[in-house]
Design a protein around this motif. Structure first.
Motif, PDB file in Angstrom:
ATOM      1  N   GLY A  16       0.795  -1.217   0.000  1.00 44.85           N
ATOM      2  CA  GLY A  16       0.000   0.000   0.000  1.00 44.85           C
ATOM      3  C   GLY A  16       0.830   1.270   0.000  1.00 44.85           C
ATOM      4  N   TRP A 131      -7.225  -1.147  -5.891  1.00 44.11           N
ATOM      5  CA  TRP A 131      -6.523  -1.349  -4.631  1.00 44.11           C
ATOM      6  C   TRP A 131      -7.484  -1.317  -3.443  1.00 44.11           C
ATOM      7  CZ3 TRP A 131      -2.702  -3.781  -3.023  1.00 44.11           C
ATOM      8  CH2 TRP A 131      -2.083  -3.523  -1.800  1.00 44.11           C
ATOM      9  N   ALA A 132      -8.442  -0.418  -3.451  1.00 44.74           N
ATOM     10  CA  ALA A 132      -9.417  -0.335  -2.365  1.00 44.74           C
ATOM     11  C   ALA A 132     -10.224  -1.623  -2.261  1.00 44.74           C
ATOM     12  CB  ALA A 132     -10.348   0.859  -2.577  1.00 44.74           C
ATOM     13  N   THR A 133     -10.617  -2.170  -3.415  1.00 40.76           N
ATOM     14  CA  THR A 133     -11.363  -3.433  -3.422  1.00 40.76           C
ATOM     15  C   THR A 133     -10.550  -4.554  -2.792  1.00 40.76           C
ATOM     16  OG1 THR A 133     -12.529  -2.759  -5.432  1.00 40.76           O
ATOM     17  CG2 THR A 133     -12.543  -5.101  -4.882  1.00 40.76           C
ATOM     18  N   LEU A 135      -8.037  -4.212  -0.598  1.00 38.57           N
ATOM     19  CA  LEU A 135      -7.862  -3.961   0.834  1.00 38.57           C
ATOM     20  C   LEU A 135      -9.108  -4.348   1.629  1.00 38.57           C
ATOM     21  CD1 LEU A 135      -6.054  -0.485   0.865  1.00 38.57           C
ATOM     22  CD2 LEU A 135      -5.108  -2.673   1.596  1.00 38.57           C
ATOM     23  N   ILE A 136     -10.278  -3.983   1.137  1.00 36.24           N
ATOM     24  CA  ILE A 136     -11.521  -4.308   1.847  1.00 36.24           C
ATOM     25  C   ILE A 136     -11.730  -5.812   1.890  1.00 36.24           C
ATOM     26  CG2 ILE A 136     -14.036  -4.099   1.781  1.00 36.24           C
ATOM     27  CD1 ILE A 136     -13.636  -1.295   0.594  1.00 36.24           C
ATOM     28  N   LYS A 148      -9.179  -2.650   6.542  1.00 33.45           N
ATOM     29  CA  LYS A 148     -10.537  -2.336   6.111  1.00 33.45           C
ATOM     30  C   LYS A 148     -10.788  -0.832   6.110  1.00 33.45           C
ATOM     31  CE  LYS A 148     -15.359  -3.576   6.985  1.00 33.45           C
ATOM     32  NZ  LYS A 148     -16.291  -4.341   7.850  1.00 33.45           N
ATOM     33  N   ASP A 150      -8.534   1.500   5.796  1.00 34.10           N
ATOM     34  CA  ASP A 150      -7.748   2.080   4.703  1.00 34.10           C
ATOM     35  C   ASP A 150      -8.462   1.871   3.376  1.00 34.10           C
ATOM     36  OD1 ASP A 150      -5.575   3.522   3.874  1.00 34.10           O
ATOM     37  OD2 ASP A 150      -4.241   1.800   3.680  1.00 34.10           O
ATOM     38  N   GLY A 151      -9.011   0.659   3.180  1.00 38.24           N
ATOM     39  CA  GLY A 151      -9.723   0.369   1.940  1.00 38.24           C
ATOM     40  C   GLY A 151     -10.973   1.216   1.776  1.00 38.24           C
ATOM     41  N   GLN A 152     -11.735   1.382   2.860  1.00 40.19           N
ATOM     42  CA  GLN A 152     -12.951   2.195   2.808  1.00 40.19           C
ATOM     43  C   GLN A 152     -12.618   3.659   2.517  1.00 40.19           C
ATOM     44  OE1 GLN A 152     -14.540   1.173   6.653  1.00 40.19           O
ATOM     45  NE2 GLN A 152     -15.924  -0.359   5.808  1.00 40.19           N
TER      46      GLN A 152
END
Length: 305
Positions: A16, A131-133, A135-136, A148, A150-152
């Motif tokens: 990340g 990347w967000a997908t 991470l979540i 989670k 960070d992803g949100q």
């Protein structure tokens, strides 16, 4: 030896950092070639993403340390602290965005080289969306509040970028330069709300919030399916701390049952609950029939022996 699950979380957290720096560079480049206040606001939020990525990596490594003499229940809650700090940084970024946008309202100007700037910012948004997908998904799978959160946050950044692109296109089509700073203010307000959501959710973890309703139902079902020899179960209590779930309850058995038999029942229940709730830590208090039941009761009727 590091647990494979913990290693997977550490690796994605480490990746990340360079990705956040790359996206930051792209967004600042988009602002530099256009002079758009809205694109600047989008870039300012990416500074938070870089800081959050660095913080999440080191906090996750700390949170995965095994329990020790000073932290006998482990270090899991450190991830909630990271998420709270990220929420605070998000709010600070939102305030900075609103400040920049307010200056733009005084002297609104249409962006320069809009096509190039929008293309660069759009590419950065695609990277963030992927990347967000990831991470979540990993954060949910391994119960990592830091990943989670960070992803949100990054996913909210994707929505922000999309709004910026749409707003700038409208400004260029209509010739109303004031749409640029107005859009930046709307972006700032949205980011402010996202920051509050991250903080409020993380504070729940720090305050020993119970496991999710579906997890509690899984615990109850595991007890019911392994209730042979059990007369009653009451005072069920749970709390979630990152990847760990702490569960305790009182188990009522016949007063004629031996310690060894009661212990076998506890072992059976622990195995079933840990299978249903990975990472669970249990404390079962065995007591003889005749004691007054209290607390949250689990129905085990029809399974007595």
């Amino acid at each position: 030896m590091i647990d494979p699950k913990n290693l997977a979380v550490q690796r994605i957290a480490l990746w990340g950092i360079p990705l956040a720096i790359c996206v930051l560079g792209l967004k600042l480049s988009a602002w530099w070639v256009t002079g758009s206040v809205a694109l600047l606001s989008d870039g300012l939020e990416s500074f938070v993403n870089v800081t959050a990525a660095v913080m999440a990596y080191f906090v996750i490594r700390y949170a995965q340390r095994p329990a020790d003499a000073d932290h006998q229940f482990g270090h899991h809650k450190a991830e909630y602290l990271s998420a709270v700090l990220e929420g605070v940084l998000i709010i600070i970024a939102a305030l900075l965005i609103v400040r920049e946008a307010w200056d733009g309202l005084v002297d609104p100007r249409l962006p320069e080289a809009p096509v190039l700037g929008l293309a660069i910012n759009g590419f950065a948004g695609v990277i963030n969306a992927v990347w967000a997908t990831a991470l979540i998904r990993v954060g949910n799978r391994y119960r990592s509040p830091a990943l989670k959160a960070d992803g949100q946050h990054i996913m909210s950044d994707v929505v922000t970028s999309l709004g910026v692109l749409v707003g700038l296109v409208l400004a260029l089509m209509t010739g109303y330069a004031i749409l640029d700073p107005l859009l930046a203010i709307i972006v700032g307000i949205n980011i402010l709300y996202q920051g509050w959501k991250v903080i409020s959710h993380s504070l729940g973890g720090l305050m020993d919030r119970a496991v999710e309703p579906e997890e509690e139902e899984a615990i109850r079902q595991a007890i019911k399916e392994n209730a042979e020899g059990i007369l009653d179960v009451h005072d069920l209590r749970t709390r979630r701390a990152g990847a760990a779930a702490f569960i305790d309850f009182h188990l009522v058995v016949s007063s004629r049952m031996t310690v060894g038999e009661a212990h076998d029942i506890c072992d059976r229940l622990e195995d079933a609950i840990k299978k249903a709730i990975p990472g669970a830590s249990l404390a079962i208090h065995v007591e003889p029939e005749g004691e007054d039941a209290h607390g949250l009761k689990v129905t085990v009727e029809g399974s007595q022996s």
